[in-house]
Design an enzyme around this catalytic site. Structure first.
Site, mmCIF file in Angstrom:
data_model
loop_
_atom_site.group_PDB
_atom_site.id
_atom_site.type_symbol
_atom_site.label_atom_id
_atom_site.label_comp_id
_atom_site.label_asym_id
_atom_site.label_seq_id
_atom_site.Cartn_x
_atom_site.Cartn_y
_atom_site.Cartn_z
ATOM 1 N N SER A 148 0.979 -1.105 -0.220
ATOM 2 C CA SER A 148 -0.027 -0.070 -0.161
ATOM 3 C C SER A 148 0.881 1.349 -0.028
ATOM 4 O O SER A 148 2.250 1.122 0.262
ATOM 5 C CB SER A 148 -0.791 -0.209 1.261
ATOM 6 O OG SER A 148 -1.305 1.159 1.459
ATOM 7 N N TYR A 161 -2.844 -0.315 9.922
ATOM 8 C CA TYR A 161 -2.856 -0.840 8.716
ATOM 9 C C TYR A 161 -1.516 -0.481 8.013
ATOM 10 O O TYR A 161 -0.759 -1.239 7.410
ATOM 11 C CB TYR A 161 -3.870 0.038 8.015
ATOM 12 C CG TYR A 161 -4.152 -0.196 6.509
ATOM 13 C CD1 TYR A 161 -4.610 -1.461 6.059
ATOM 14 C CD2 TYR A 161 -3.522 0.588 5.629
ATOM 15 C CE1 TYR A 161 -4.931 -1.664 4.614
ATOM 16 C CE2 TYR A 161 -3.683 0.104 4.122
ATOM 17 C CZ TYR A 161 -4.172 -0.685 3.601
ATOM 18 O OH TYR A 161 -4.390 -1.054 2.354
HETATM 19 P P1 NAP Z 1 -11.781 -5.057 -0.204
HETATM 20 O O1 NAP Z 1 -12.565 -4.548 -1.171
HETATM 21 O O2 NAP Z 1 -12.064 -4.881 1.300
HETATM 22 O O3 NAP Z 1 -11.378 -6.867 -0.254
HETATM 23 C C1 NAP Z 1 -10.842 -7.447 0.543
HETATM 24 C C2 NAP Z 1 -10.825 -8.873 0.666
HETATM 25 O O4 NAP Z 1 -10.200 -9.531 1.344
HETATM 26 C C3 NAP Z 1 -12.408 -9.421 0.641
HETATM 27 O O5 NAP Z 1 -12.588 -10.597 -0.359
HETATM 28 C C4 NAP Z 1 -12.504 -9.872 2.072
HETATM 29 O O6 NAP Z 1 -13.497 -10.728 2.253
HETATM 30 C C5 NAP Z 1 -11.289 -10.450 1.951
HETATM 31 N N1 NAP Z 1 -10.751 -10.771 3.346
HETATM 32 C C6 NAP Z 1 -10.490 -10.051 4.640
HETATM 33 N N2 NAP Z 1 -10.143 -10.557 5.518
HETATM 34 C C7 NAP Z 1 -10.096 -12.017 5.318
HETATM 35 C C8 NAP Z 1 -9.651 -13.193 5.933
HETATM 36 N N3 NAP Z 1 -9.108 -13.097 7.116
HETATM 37 N N4 NAP Z 1 -9.530 -14.259 5.104
HETATM 38 C C9 NAP Z 1 -9.803 -14.407 4.145
HETATM 39 N N5 NAP Z 1 -10.381 -13.424 3.156
HETATM 40 C C10 NAP Z 1 -10.302 -12.171 3.892
HETATM 41 O O7 NAP Z 1 -10.333 -4.590 -0.388
HETATM 42 P P2 NAP Z 1 -9.418 -4.207 -1.852
HETATM 43 O O8 NAP Z 1 -9.627 -2.570 -1.943
HETATM 44 O O9 NAP Z 1 -10.149 -5.051 -2.971
HETATM 45 O O10 NAP Z 1 -8.100 -4.704 -1.435
HETATM 46 C C11 NAP Z 1 -7.332 -5.721 -1.528
HETATM 47 C C12 NAP Z 1 -5.879 -5.637 -0.985
HETATM 48 O O11 NAP Z 1 -5.235 -4.514 -1.535
HETATM 49 C C13 NAP Z 1 -6.218 -5.261 0.648
HETATM 50 O O12 NAP Z 1 -4.879 -5.946 1.136
HETATM 51 C C14 NAP Z 1 -6.063 -3.973 0.664
HETATM 52 O O13 NAP Z 1 -5.222 -3.691 1.952
HETATM 53 C C15 NAP Z 1 -4.825 -3.629 -0.554
HETATM 54 N N6 NAP Z 1 -4.971 -2.308 -0.993
HETATM 55 C C16 NAP Z 1 -6.092 -1.620 -1.270
HETATM 56 C C17 NAP Z 1 -6.150 -0.469 -1.869
HETATM 57 C C18 NAP Z 1 -7.338 0.311 -2.312
HETATM 58 O O14 NAP Z 1 -7.094 1.484 -2.434
HETATM 59 N N7 NAP Z 1 -8.579 -0.310 -2.662
HETATM 60 C C19 NAP Z 1 -4.908 0.343 -1.792
HETATM 61 C C20 NAP Z 1 -3.681 -0.306 -1.452
HETATM 62 C C21 NAP Z 1 -3.836 -1.532 -0.715
HETATM 63 P P3 NAP Z 1 -14.501 -10.449 3.411
HETATM 64 O O15 NAP Z 1 -15.624 -9.895 2.655
HETATM 65 O O16 NAP Z 1 -14.947 -11.904 3.926
HETATM 66 O O17 NAP Z 1 -14.120 -9.479 4.311
HETATM 67 C C1 GCO Z 2 -7.017 4.932 3.740
HETATM 68 C C2 GCO Z 2 -7.137 3.770 2.615
HETATM 69 C C3 GCO Z 2 -5.681 3.374 2.246
HETATM 70 C C4 GCO Z 2 -5.809 2.761 0.978
HETATM 71 C C5 GCO Z 2 -4.492 2.326 0.317
HETATM 72 C C6 GCO Z 2 -3.665 3.429 0.018
HETATM 73 O O1 GCO Z 2 -7.994 4.732 4.641
HETATM 74 O O2 GCO Z 2 -6.008 5.761 3.805
HETATM 75 O O3 GCO Z 2 -7.950 2.697 2.926
HETATM 76 O O4 GCO Z 2 -5.078 3.022 3.261
HETATM 77 O O5 GCO Z 2 -6.683 1.750 0.815
HETATM 78 O O6 GCO Z 2 -3.951 0.816 1.152
HETATM 79 O O7 GCO Z 2 -2.573 2.820 -0.693
#
Ligand code: NAP
Ligand code: GCO
Length: 288
Positions: A148, A161
């Site tokens: 992230s 986080y």
């Molecule tokens: P999301 O929409 O919240 O999806 C997260 C997924 O992880 C869901 O399928 C969730 O299922 C699953 N999950 C959570 N806890 C779990 C567990 N203990 N065991 C198995 N599955 C679990 O998140 P996203 O935005 O797609 O992000 C995916 C990854 O990228 C995350 O690691 C997030 O931190 C990272 N990321 C996201 C962003 C962003 O801007 N979106 C930016 C940087 C990094 P449930 O419904 O069961 O919780």
């Molecule tokens: C927040 C966001 C983030 C992003 C992402 C940034 O509250 O600042 O959820 O942490 O999801 O990880 O790269």
């Protein structure tokens, strides 16, 4: 091998944790289109069922099941079942499952802290540990971690986080260091702000239709003045899973529309009316 073939994943078995919606679903679709068979897990049966239907409809050869990435016994059993289903060890793991709690640090309970660290840092440790022996036996493998911008920078309310994602950056480097000799490459994708359920609360419009202040903030910090889309991350996922990246190891590659390179503009100069027509689609609305 032709350069195009170096981006193909034919015959590979790829596991995406939390691969039912959001970024996980986008990764599954992309890896499948490049030729991989897909393994995915989640914690809720209804999500597995819905995703399985979607994958089937899209012609994806997928195996899905319930498995919480923080529970080592569940992970071990799930990997065994997936490997039995496809008849071979997993070649590619994307440690995508993640959670966030936005709570000021001084108000955060130890239970909330531990919950985030468990899913976002200990989960990737447990899942990687479960597939590395099979990768070694098979002669190599790819592990891709979901880092992230918070692997590099902090902000208010996301202490656990940021600590987890910073730790995950170092786990990435350590897996590279420890298992690179077995032809295992471990890299990470560092997404910026991507429109998914995780970030939906940060974009929700006010009752009067006004932009969320954080939405203004992110657009003013991003040269492209937009949030990332899940498809923006698919190319890098395929690249890091494919032979084209065989000599890249231990790196975090950021896909943030330039945020980390840019000081940002004065948010008061942002023309809100330009963004009024942007609609949220059904898959990225607030969950629960
Ligand atoms: P999301 O929409 O919240 O999806 C997260 C997924 O992880 C869901 O399928 C969730 O299922 C699953 N999950 C959570 N806890 C779990 C567990 N203990 N065991 C198995 N599955 C679990 O998140 P996203 O935005 O797609 O992000 C995916 C990854 O990228 C995350 O690691 C997030 O931190 C990272 N990321 C996201 C962003 C962003 O801007 N979106 C930016 C940087 C990094 P449930 O419904 O069961 O919780
Ligand atoms: C927040 C966001 C983030 C992003 C992402 C940034 O509250 O600042 O959820 O942490 O999801 O990880 O790269």
């Amino acid at each position: 091998m032709s350069i195009i073939d170096k981006f193909r994943l034919d015959g590979k078995i790829a596991w995406v944790t939390g691969g039912t919606y959001g970024l996980g679903r986008a990764y599954c679709m992309a890896l499948a289109e490049a030729g991989a068979k897909i393994v995915f897990n989640d914690r809720k049966p209804e999500l597995i069922e819905k995703a399985m239907e979607e994958y089937k409809a899209a012609g994806v050869d997928a195996f899905g099941g319930i498995c919480d990435v923080t529970k080592e016994d569940e992970v071990t059993a799930f990997v065994k079942a997936a490997e039995e289903h496809f008849g071979a060890p997993i070649d590619i793991l994307i440690n995508n499952a993640g959670v966030i709690k936005r709570i000021p640090m001084t108000e955060m309970s130890v239970a909330d802290w531990n919950f985030v660290i468990d899913v976002d840092l200990t989960g990737p440790f447990i899942c990687s540990k479960a597939v590395i022996p099979g990768m070694i036996a098979k002669g190599g493998g790819k592990i891709i971690n979901a880092c992230s911008m918070m692997s590099e920078v902090g902000r208010e309310t996301v202490s656990a986080y940021a600590a987890a994602k910073g730790g995950l950056k170092m786990l990435t480097k350590n897996i590279c260091s420890e298992y690179g000799q077995y032809n295992i490459q471990c890299n990470a994708i560092g997404p910026g702000y991507i429109a998914t359920p995780q970030t939906a609360p940060l974009r929700a419009r006010g009752e009067d239709g006004s932009m969320h202040p954080f939405d203004r903030f992110i657009r003013s910090k991003t040269p492209a003045q937009r949030w990332g889309r899940t498809e923006d991350l698919q190319g890098l996922a395929v690249f890091l899973a494919a032979p084209a990246s065989d000599f890249i190891n231990g790196q975090v590659i950021y896909i943030d529309g330039g945020i980390l390179a840019y000081l940002g503009q004065d948010p008061s100069n942002l023309d809100e009316s330009k963004f009024a027509a942007e609609e949220e689609d059904e898959s990225i609305v607030v969950k629960d």
